[in-house]
Enzyme design. Structure first.
Site, PDB file in Angstrom:
ATOM      1  CD  GLU A   2      38.036  34.271  39.600  1.00  0.00           C
ATOM      2  OE1 GLU A   2      36.809  34.242  39.500  1.00  0.00           O
ATOM      3  OE2 GLU A   2      38.765  33.302  39.358  1.00  0.00           O
ATOM      4  CG  HIS A  16      34.896  31.633  33.729  1.00  0.00           C
ATOM      5  ND1 HIS A  16      35.286  32.517  34.705  1.00  0.00           N
ATOM      6  CD2 HIS A  16      34.421  32.382  32.705  1.00  0.00           C
ATOM      7  CE1 HIS A  16      35.043  33.757  34.289  1.00  0.00           C
ATOM      8  NE2 HIS A  16      34.500  33.697  33.092  1.00  0.00           N
ATOM      9  CD  GLU A  17      36.794  27.861  36.406  1.00  0.00           C
ATOM     10  OE1 GLU A  17      35.705  27.467  35.961  1.00  0.00           O
ATOM     11  OE2 GLU A  17      36.940  28.930  37.011  1.00  0.00           O
TER      12      GLU A  17
HETATM   13  C1  NOJ Z   1      35.385  30.522  39.080  1.00  0.00           C
HETATM   14  C2  NOJ Z   1      35.015  31.499  38.017  1.00  0.00           C
HETATM   15  O1  NOJ Z   1      36.142  32.059  37.408  1.00  0.00           O
HETATM   16  C3  NOJ Z   1      34.165  32.568  38.635  1.00  0.00           C
HETATM   17  O2  NOJ Z   1      33.870  33.572  37.688  1.00  0.00           O
HETATM   18  C4  NOJ Z   1      32.898  31.944  39.165  1.00  0.00           C
HETATM   19  O3  NOJ Z   1      32.172  32.926  39.847  1.00  0.00           O
HETATM   20  C5  NOJ Z   1      33.214  30.807  40.141  1.00  0.00           C
HETATM   21  N1  NOJ Z   1      34.168  29.911  39.588  1.00  0.00           N
HETATM   22  C6  NOJ Z   1      31.973  30.003  40.489  1.00  0.00           C
HETATM   23  O4  NOJ Z   1      31.531  29.328  39.353  1.00  0.00           O
END
Ligand code: NOJ
Length: 669
Positions: free
Chosen positions: A476, A451-452
């Protein structure tokens, strides 16, 4: 598109014409001769163009660099040598949207040398496929160019016409978590990320992106002087330098897909083909899976990542997820918030994360023993808060710690405005880090869900343990975003933009659409569309994101339980970017087919023919579709589930409600 002179000799795949004076025209055709790339030196400056079916798609466009302090490396060249070759090989993917990928192209190498001064060398390599082209620069080893800095890459894509493009802003949003906008190329008015998908007036598609981004900065584009010329803008370091390099050195490939329709666009494998073959000898441990997890509850603020009386990753809670996974055909359970580092402010403060120290209420031994007994695996989680230094210091131990407990997949995260307080995620600094993680994980036999990220560019061909990535405005946002959630159009754009860069960890499967904590935010789909997304948006790791209680007793959940995550064939049956998509995929491990159909805010009626089915087989189609009174805002849960017999002659009429969809399981008898 402007007509250009007809080149008759398509039998000759590569033509090199020496023109008058020192100018040389050099052309390389695709294997079937429908596309060619042409290289030209104009007064010592390198240019290329791309032509399809005798129509110029990309007009003569600049090539070259500025190095160090405004030291140009884009003029005064002569051609030293040119070589050609052809390649045709089919390789097998360990997982994917299809099993076999044909890599068929003609290649042209143009070796340049500066006429005067240091006489430095620069090589260009073009590969032309039947559905587009790629090119890269190589800086050979040479006495007068060793360590160098790229201050600007001058590559341009001069589109022959002002066409509509789908784009997201490059620097203002975070980690590509933006909504795509459509505008004329000349009106983009911003620096945008790739993949950039352009629609032609006659229903064709052009996608500009890159492949094999390694030790370089990510490519962004902006329209020069608001024209149809897109100029490369590399993400800089905090020093302003774009890339630090040493010869011999090669850039990523710049890729241009030229697709006749949306099916050809999604099935183009140029990006994967321009990455290096798999470096992992034995890939048996790499397995696609469906997962549930300790995740959505934190985003709903029902539980916490850090320690509290509401701590989510506690042994009892995790074990209930394991039970659910085992009973419902999920192979894994993601657990976030299990390790020290979450207490207090963690975003941008990742130095405090310890990746080998579980919170006291997370009994990793008991949990993983229980999971093993139940035939389920955990997906671990390494949130770094953007501190790559802290992570790299612990990475090997962190993977070994997980492996000790049988955990072989890890979701990584980089929530921070800047990595280590100073560098952009898509900079060369970020790119180096992400690759180090994948390579280290491969050596430790760990699969990664990142992610990111920096925008993906096909690294999963070389390291298929890189399963999926975010780099998208995912589900999200439907829990907490201040703008109300992802609009219905969003997922009708993604298959033809972000998804072309590789698998997307979007995490759909929400069955309860309003978050009581942020009631102004919601999932802007019908229930049937949540199901259809499992077919439309591809990922070899696919989450059912909701709280488990929201699945209990809901007959629609059957579709998520049975939908596969690994495919042998993918067909875009119909679609219009930003309006609707109908995707059909064949399960890799059976003769079953699945259809996902989704629409934007407009309801629509679709007629889908099943001609893709095996003519000699009979099937039963189980349909999960919007009821006639369904509507995403007022009546999103209204769904009809029904069965009918099907075969290759079936023509199915489907009604998709506003924000709706349909998911069909076509089971072979
Ligand atoms: C952002 C992520 O996209 C998400 O999936 C994750 O739960 C949170 N950061 C915490 O790591």
């Amino acid at each position: 598109m402007k007509k250009i002179k007809l080149i008759t000799s398509i039998l000759l795949t590569i033509i090199i014409v020496t023109a008058c004076n020192s100018n040389k025209e050099i052309i390389v055709f695709s294997p079937s001769g429908n596309i060619f790339a042409e290289f030209e030196l104009k007064n010592g400056k390198p240019y290329y163009r791309i032509v399809k079916n005798n129509k110029q798609v990309i007009d003569f466009s600049r090539l070259g660099f500025d190095l160090n302090e405004k030291n140009s490396f884009n003029e005064n060249f002569m051609i030293k040598n040119t070589t050609e070759s052809s390649f045709d090989q089919t390789w097998e993917q360990p997982w994917g949207e299809e099993i076999f990928v044909r890599n068929h192209y003609n290649e042209l190498t143009v070796e340049l040398q500066e006429i005067e001064g240091k006489q430095r060398l620069l090589t260009l390599i073009f590969r032309v496929f039947d559905d587009g082209a790629g090119f890269r620069y190589v800086f050979p080893e040479q006495p007068n160019l060793t360590d160098f800095e790229i201050t600007d890459e001058l590559t341009e894509f001069s589109l022959s016409e002002d066409l509509h493009a789908w784009h997201i802003t490059a620097y203002k949003g975070e980690y590509y978590e933006n909504l795509y906008k459509k505008s004329l190329i000349s009106k983009i008015g911003d620096t945008v990320s790739t993949p950039l998908t352009i629609e032609t007036d006659d229903g064709q598609y052009i996608t500009i992106h890159e492949a094999n981004l390694a030790d370089y900065a990510a490519m962004n584009l902006y329209p020069k002087h608001n024209s149809t010329t897109l100029k490369v803008d590399l993400t800089p370091w905090s020093t302003g330098i774009k890339v630090y390099a040493r010869t011999p050195f090669a850039t990523p490939w710049r890729t241009v897909i030229l697709a006749n329709n949306l099916n050809a666009l999604v099935n183009s494998r140029i990006m994967l083909n321009l990455n290096e073959p798999c470096k992992i000898e034995n890939t048996d441990w790499i397995k696609p899976s469906k997962y549930v997890g300790i995740w959505w509850e934190m985003h709903l603020e029902k539980s916490t990542w850090g320690q509290s009386e509401k701590h989510g990753a506690n042994t009892k809670n995790v074990m209930s997820f394991i039970d659910f996974a085992a009973a419902n055909n999920f192979q894994s359970v993601l657990v976030e918030g299990w390790n020290y580092g979450w207490d207090g402010k963690w975003s941008g403060h990742g130095e405090q994360f310890i990746f080998t120290k579980p919170y006291p209420d997370f009994d990793i031994k008991k949990i993983t023993d229980y999971a093993t007994k139940k035939g389920v695996k955990l997906i671990g989680h390494h949130e770094t808060g953007g501190s790559t230094v802290n992570y790299e210091n612990q990475m090997k131990d962190a993977f070994a710690f997980y492996k000790k407990y049988g955990i072989d997949a890890v979701k990584t995260g980089y929530v921070a405005k800047l990595l280590d307080g100073k560098e952009l995620h898509s900079s060369q600094y970020g790119v180096r880090h992400y690759r180090k993680v994948i390579e280290t994980a491969a050596n430790s036999q760990i699969m990664i869900d990142n992610h990111e990220p920096v925008m993906p560019t096909g690294l999963q061909r070389t390291y298929p343990n890189l399963m999926t990535q975010e780099g998208v405005r995912g589900q999200e946002y439907d829990a907490w975003s201040r703008d109300g959630g992802n609009p219905p159009e969003h997922t009708t754009v993604l298959p033809f933009t972000r998804c072309l860069a590789g698998p997307v960890d979007f995490t759909f499967g929400t069955f309860s659409f309003i978050n009581p904590v942020y009631p102004q935010t919601r999932v802007q789909t019908t229930l049937a569309k949540q199901l259809a997304l499992y077919v439309v948006i591809y990922s070899p790791l696919q989450m059912a994101s909701d709280l488990l209680e929201n699945y209990e007793g809901n007959p629609a959940f059957e579709f998520i339980r049975i939908v596969p995550v690994d495919w042998s064939e993918t067909i875009i049956k119909e679609g219009k970017i930003g309006d609707y998509v109908v995707t059909a995929r064949k399960d890799k491990h059976s003769d079953d087919w699945f259809i996902g159909a989704i629409t934007d805010e407009n309801e629509r009626n679709l007629r889908i023919d099943f001609s893709f089915l095996d003519k000699d087989k009979k099937y039963t189609a189980k349909i999960f579709k919007d009821a006639s009174d369904a509507e995403w805002k007022t009546n999103p849960y209204s769904i009809v589930i029904e069965e009918q017999e099907a075969d290759a002659n079936t023509i199915m009429d489907l009604y998709l409600a506003s924000g709706g969809g349909a998911a069909v399981w076509i089971k072979a008898e």
